[in-house]
Scaffold this active site. Structure first.
Site, short mmCIF file in Angstrom:
data_model
loop_
_atom_site.label_atom_id
_atom_site.label_comp_id
_atom_site.label_asym_id
_atom_site.label_seq_id
_atom_site.Cartn_x
_atom_site.Cartn_y
_atom_site.Cartn_z
N CYS A 49 -5.53 -9.32 4.44
CA CYS A 49 -4.56 -9.58 5.89
C CYS A 49 -5.57 -8.65 6.49
O CYS A 49 -7.10 -8.73 7.24
CB CYS A 49 -3.19 -9.25 5.83
SG CYS A 49 -2.26 -10.04 7.09
N LYS B 202 -2.85 -1.23 0.83
CA LYS B 202 -3.81 -2.03 2.20
C LYS B 202 -3.87 -0.57 2.59
O LYS B 202 -3.15 0.65 3.10
CB LYS B 202 -2.71 -2.69 2.44
CG LYS B 202 -3.17 -3.57 3.87
CD LYS B 202 -2.14 -4.47 4.25
CE LYS B 202 -2.34 -5.12 5.46
NZ LYS B 202 -1.13 -5.78 6.08
N GLU C 217 0.16 -11.51 0.07
CA GLU C 217 0.50 -10.98 0.69
C GLU C 217 2.39 -11.24 0.68
O GLU C 217 2.61 -11.95 1.16
CB GLU C 217 0.16 -10.22 2.14
CG GLU C 217 0.56 -9.17 1.97
CD GLU C 217 -0.34 -8.79 3.24
OE1 GLU C 217 -0.27 -7.59 3.82
OE2 GLU C 217 -0.24 -9.17 4.63
#
Length: 445
Positions: free
Chosen positions: A143, A110, A10
């Protein structure tokens, strides 16, 4: 090296510390739900502002490799859209996946942003998968997503996924949320393979990547040097024949609800029988006086844990908070002058994100005083045999086992017995830093 898929971290392409407007020149346009099969390398003229996508597509095509990368993307929106930001565009933190011919096969935006003011949360969670000839379906998320039900857990459960691509820029937080520690625990809990690419930035505490299977891992964790590392490994494909370990846990839990069976561990002479009404841990000590060590409070990872010290060569302990009681049966191979403590937390974590945690944790303290318990510790020498269990209220338990130098170990046994989740280990491979049951009670977020 013959790899079939490569995963990049990321923020690896654009970096950090952008505002909404300063990142704008770096954003690509990505058709989010493109109906056709777009190959950006072969058809660069279809959409404007797709330079990064084109380069990635050509890398996949030229090297005949599946490729997952993370970049910033933009999508214009109409003011009639109630979610449309005032500047008339969405900005997303996006993963893209290409097949070995360069075709864009999936995009994922995300969902759980971690103080990323340059980006928007998508109006609905994306459940994105892509198919591979070598390992079947892959899912992807990014993440901070790994700590939440949406979309990560829901994606795995709905599609019975066994392989995950996971770009991350993870700031390590010991003792419970170091990158390699939690990535491994996630692979174990859900019985999945995870290809986790973390950005390597030691001054920001970001390091720790790996290729994880439920029983083995290939990792790189290095806080000293600035060189990253390419990890290459061949791992078995997990087939979808049997349910995830979590689902079998839930079944196991129901079957054992009423009975109390004993299980023995070679290293511990006591047979442990978990019955809620029996307070077997912390029974009577050998001298016959039921003196338990005093509980104390210390902050660990911004949460107020209740601890009891783990003294002496062996013993049985318990510590409770709210509805959660944690039990420990332990024996040290050699008595070292290190302080360990057994801690419990059952509550809402509110710093750097809000989420409900139930945790039972055996940790090495930073020094010899109680106030040092919960500190970030990276080295330990004590080798400990242990059984750790708790009456967890959630089926989502991540078993953590971290040893000296931020290395991973694997439990001998874990699972549900009589409404308690347990983890046991006969001999840690090196000094124990953390052995914990990290439970996420998503409904209480």
């Amino acid at each position: 090296q013959g790899a079939q898929i490569i995963v990049f971290p990321e923020d690896g392409i654009h970096g950090f510390n952008f505002t909404r407007s300063s990142i704008y020149p770096y954003l690509d346009f990505v058709p989010h739900s493109h109906s056709g099969k777009w190959n950006p390398c072969r058809e660069p003229y279809l959409f404007n502002d797709t330079e990064v996508i084109q380069r990635l597509s050509c890398m996949a095509l030229k090297n005949k490799i599946f490729l997952v990368a993370n970049l910033g993307t933009k999508q214009p929106c109409e003011h009639t859209d109630p979610h449309c930001p005032p500047d008339g565009r969405y900005q997303f933190n996006t993963n893209v996946a290409f097949d070995d011919d360069g075709v864009l096969v999936a995009t994922y935006r995300k969902h759980n942003l971690y103080f990323e003011y340059a980006f928007d949360t998508p109006p609905q969670p994306d459940y994105k998968l892509f198919d591979t000839p070598f390992a079947g379906k892959f899912g992807m998320f990014t993440c901070f997503d790994i700590l939440f039900f949406e979309p990560a857990v829901n994606l795995i459960r709905q599609y019975n996924l066994k392989q995950l691509a996971y770009p991350t820029a993870w700031m390590n937080q010991l003792p419970l949320l170091s990158a390699v520690e939690f990535q491994q625990a996630f692979a174990t809990a859900f019985n999945v393979n995870i290809l986790a690419a973390n950005i390597h930035h030691p001054t920001l505490g970001m390091t720790g990547s790996g290729i994880y299977t439920p029983v083995k891992s290939f990792i790189y964790h290095n806080m000293e040097s600035y060189g990253g590392k390419l990890i290459v490994a061949e791992i078995p494909v997990i087939t979808t024949d049997h349910e995830t370990s979590l689902e079998s846990n839930e079944i196991f839990r129901e079957n054992l609800h009423d009975s109390c069976r004993t299980f023995t561990s070679a290293s511990l002479d006591d047979q442990v029988c978990f019955k809620e009404q029996e307070e077997s841990p912390g029974r009577v000590s050998e001298k016959g006086n039921a003196q338990l060590p005093p509980p104390f409070y210390a902050e660990m990872m911004y949460d107020n844990f209740t601890f009891v010290p783990v003294w002496g060569e062996k013993g049985e302990l318990q510590v409770c908070a709210n509805t959660l009681c944690c039990y420990l049966n332990y024996r040290r191979a050699v008595l070292t002058d290190e302080l360990y403590a057994l801690g419990v937390f059952d509550g809402l974590h509110t710093v750097h994100g809000t989420y409900y945690v139930q945790a039972c944790a055996l940790v090495k303290c930073g020094g010899l005083s109680f106030s040092t318990c919960g500190q970030e510790v990276t080295d330990a020498t004590a080798v400990i045999d242990f059984q750790l269990w708790g009456n967890m209220s959630t089926p989502y338990i991540f078993p953590l086992l971290l040893t000296s130098g931020i290395t991973l170990d694997f439990a001998d046994h874990m699972g549900w017995k009589n409404n308690h989740y347990f983890i046991s280990k006969n001999r840690t491979s090196s000094g124990l830093l953390t052995a914990a049951l990290y439970g996420r009670w998503y409904e209480k977020d």
